[in-house]
Design a protein around this motif. Sequence first.
Motif, PDB file in Angstrom:
ATOM      1  N   SER A   1       1.221 -58.415  85.698  1.00  0.00           N
ATOM      2  CA  SER A   1       0.373 -58.265  86.758  1.00  0.00           C
ATOM      3  C   SER A   1       0.196 -58.055  87.904  1.00  0.00           C
ATOM      4  O   SER A   1       0.444 -57.243  89.310  1.00  0.00           O
ATOM      5  N   LEU A   2       1.216 -59.576  88.191  1.00  0.00           N
ATOM      6  CA  LEU A   2       1.113 -59.519  89.452  1.00  0.00           C
ATOM      7  C   LEU A   2       2.499 -58.628  90.030  1.00  0.00           C
ATOM      8  O   LEU A   2       2.573 -58.561  91.263  1.00  0.00           O
TER       9      LEU A   2
ATOM     10  N   MET B   1       7.720 -66.692  76.428  1.00  0.00           N
ATOM     11  CA  MET B   1       6.792 -66.751  76.939  1.00  0.00           C
ATOM     12  C   MET B   1       5.361 -66.167  76.202  1.00  0.00           C
ATOM     13  O   MET B   1       5.204 -65.374  75.530  1.00  0.00           O
ATOM     14  N   ALA B   2       4.478 -66.434  76.215  1.00  0.00           N
ATOM     15  CA  ALA B   2       3.189 -66.834  75.998  1.00  0.00           C
ATOM     16  C   ALA B   2       2.548 -65.225  76.464  1.00  0.00           C
ATOM     17  O   ALA B   2       2.950 -64.852  77.098  1.00  0.00           O
ATOM     18  N   ALA B   3       1.753 -64.447  75.256  1.00  0.00           N
ATOM     19  CA  ALA B   3       1.389 -63.517  76.186  1.00  0.00           C
ATOM     20  C   ALA B   3       0.447 -62.894  77.106  1.00  0.00           C
ATOM     21  O   ALA B   3       0.973 -62.780  77.840  1.00  0.00           O
ATOM     22  N   SER B   4      -0.053 -63.801  77.386  1.00  0.00           N
ATOM     23  CA  SER B   4      -0.908 -64.280  78.510  1.00  0.00           C
ATOM     24  C   SER B   4      -0.016 -64.313  79.662  1.00  0.00           C
ATOM     25  O   SER B   4      -0.235 -64.303  80.988  1.00  0.00           O
ATOM     26  N   MET B   5       0.670 -65.501  79.747  1.00  0.00           N
ATOM     27  CA  MET B   5       1.728 -65.721  80.799  1.00  0.00           C
ATOM     28  C   MET B   5       2.887 -64.384  80.670  1.00  0.00           C
ATOM     29  O   MET B   5       2.572 -64.036  82.398  1.00  0.00           O
ATOM     30  N   ARG B   6       2.868 -63.675  79.863  1.00  0.00           N
ATOM     31  CA  ARG B   6       3.044 -62.269  80.330  1.00  0.00           C
ATOM     32  C   ARG B   6       2.666 -61.219  80.968  1.00  0.00           C
ATOM     33  O   ARG B   6       3.134 -60.900  82.156  1.00  0.00           O
ATOM     34  N   THR B   7       1.350 -61.014  80.074  1.00  0.00           N
ATOM     35  CA  THR B   7       0.450 -60.380  81.357  1.00  0.00           C
ATOM     36  C   THR B   7       0.108 -60.499  82.753  1.00  0.00           C
ATOM     37  O   THR B   7      -0.153 -59.827  83.366  1.00  0.00           O
ATOM     38  N   SER B   8       0.371 -62.041  82.784  1.00  0.00           N
ATOM     39  CA  SER B   8       0.088 -62.286  84.163  1.00  0.00           C
ATOM     40  C   SER B   8       0.933 -61.691  85.194  1.00  0.00           C
ATOM     41  O   SER B   8       0.998 -61.668  86.517  1.00  0.00           O
ATOM     42  N   VAL B   9       2.322 -62.226  84.842  1.00  0.00           N
ATOM     43  CA  VAL B   9       4.127 -61.724  84.920  1.00  0.00           C
ATOM     44  C   VAL B   9       3.817 -60.366  86.075  1.00  0.00           C
ATOM     45  O   VAL B   9       4.125 -60.005  86.855  1.00  0.00           O
TER      46      VAL B   9
ATOM     47  N   ILE C   1       6.239 -68.065  89.910  1.00  0.00           N
ATOM     48  CA  ILE C   1       5.046 -67.365  89.156  1.00  0.00           C
ATOM     49  C   ILE C   1       4.569 -67.691  90.859  1.00  0.00           C
ATOM     50  O   ILE C   1       3.733 -66.994  91.601  1.00  0.00           O
ATOM     51  N   GLN C   2       4.373 -68.729  91.106  1.00  0.00           N
ATOM     52  CA  GLN C   2       3.537 -69.824  92.662  1.00  0.00           C
ATOM     53  C   GLN C   2       4.478 -68.775  94.147  1.00  0.00           C
ATOM     54  O   GLN C   2       3.935 -68.448  94.680  1.00  0.00           O
ATOM     55  N   LYS C   3       5.555 -68.997  93.563  1.00  0.00           N
ATOM     56  CA  LYS C   3       6.355 -68.361  94.934  1.00  0.00           C
ATOM     57  C   LYS C   3       5.836 -66.701  94.734  1.00  0.00           C
ATOM     58  O   LYS C   3       5.415 -66.327  96.171  1.00  0.00           O
ATOM     59  N   ALA C   4       5.796 -66.135  93.761  1.00  0.00           N
ATOM     60  CA  ALA C   4       5.776 -64.264  93.922  1.00  0.00           C
ATOM     61  C   ALA C   4       3.944 -64.296  94.594  1.00  0.00           C
ATOM     62  O   ALA C   4       3.433 -63.230  95.254  1.00  0.00           O
ATOM     63  N   GLN C   5       2.721 -65.305  94.022  1.00  0.00           N
ATOM     64  CA  GLN C   5       1.793 -64.809  94.753  1.00  0.00           C
ATOM     65  C   GLN C   5       1.870 -65.320  96.427  1.00  0.00           C
ATOM     66  O   GLN C   5       0.995 -64.528  96.374  1.00  0.00           O
ATOM     67  N   GLU C   6       2.408 -66.360  96.390  1.00  0.00           N
ATOM     68  CA  GLU C   6       2.975 -66.631  98.286  1.00  0.00           C
ATOM     69  C   GLU C   6       3.497 -64.899  99.137  1.00  0.00           C
ATOM     70  O   GLU C   6       2.802 -64.485  99.972  1.00  0.00           O
ATOM     71  N   ASN C   7       4.110 -64.901  98.048  1.00  0.00           N
ATOM     72  CA  ASN C   7       4.631 -63.119  98.395  1.00  0.00           C
ATOM     73  C   ASN C   7       3.646 -62.551  98.813  1.00  0.00           C
ATOM     74  O   ASN C   7       3.702 -61.955  99.244  1.00  0.00           O
ATOM     75  N   LEU C   8       2.441 -62.439  97.236  1.00  0.00           N
ATOM     76  CA  LEU C   8       1.931 -61.234  97.648  1.00  0.00           C
ATOM     77  C   LEU C   8       0.894 -61.452  98.524  1.00  0.00           C
ATOM     78  O   LEU C   8       0.680 -60.405  99.241  1.00  0.00           O
TER      79      LEU C   8
END
Length: 89
Positions: free
Chosen positions: A11-12, A1-9, A56-63
């Motif tokens: 953060s989420l 997993m890329a570093a930017s994706m990891r930080t976004s996950v 990630i999309q599903k988690a953002q919807e849940n957020l």
Amino acid sequence: MAASMRTSVLSLYKQLLKESGKLSDYNFRAYAIRRTKDAFKENKNITDSKQIQSLIQKAQENLEVLKRQAIVSQLYGSTKIVIESPKPA
């Protein structure tokens, strides 16, 4: 997993836990926190980027749902149950 994706996950994940903690009802709050932790633990070994994006999309919807529910929860509130009450001195 890329570093930017990891930080976004991460953060989420933190945002979901923070919003879950804002729920006024103990049972809803405990369920939301437990469900968030379980979902992230369950999916921690996924490496497919399309599947990660989907999650990630599903988690953002849940957020967003949690944010709305936290607002409603604060508007109508609930009484504290025995578990939440401080112990008498």
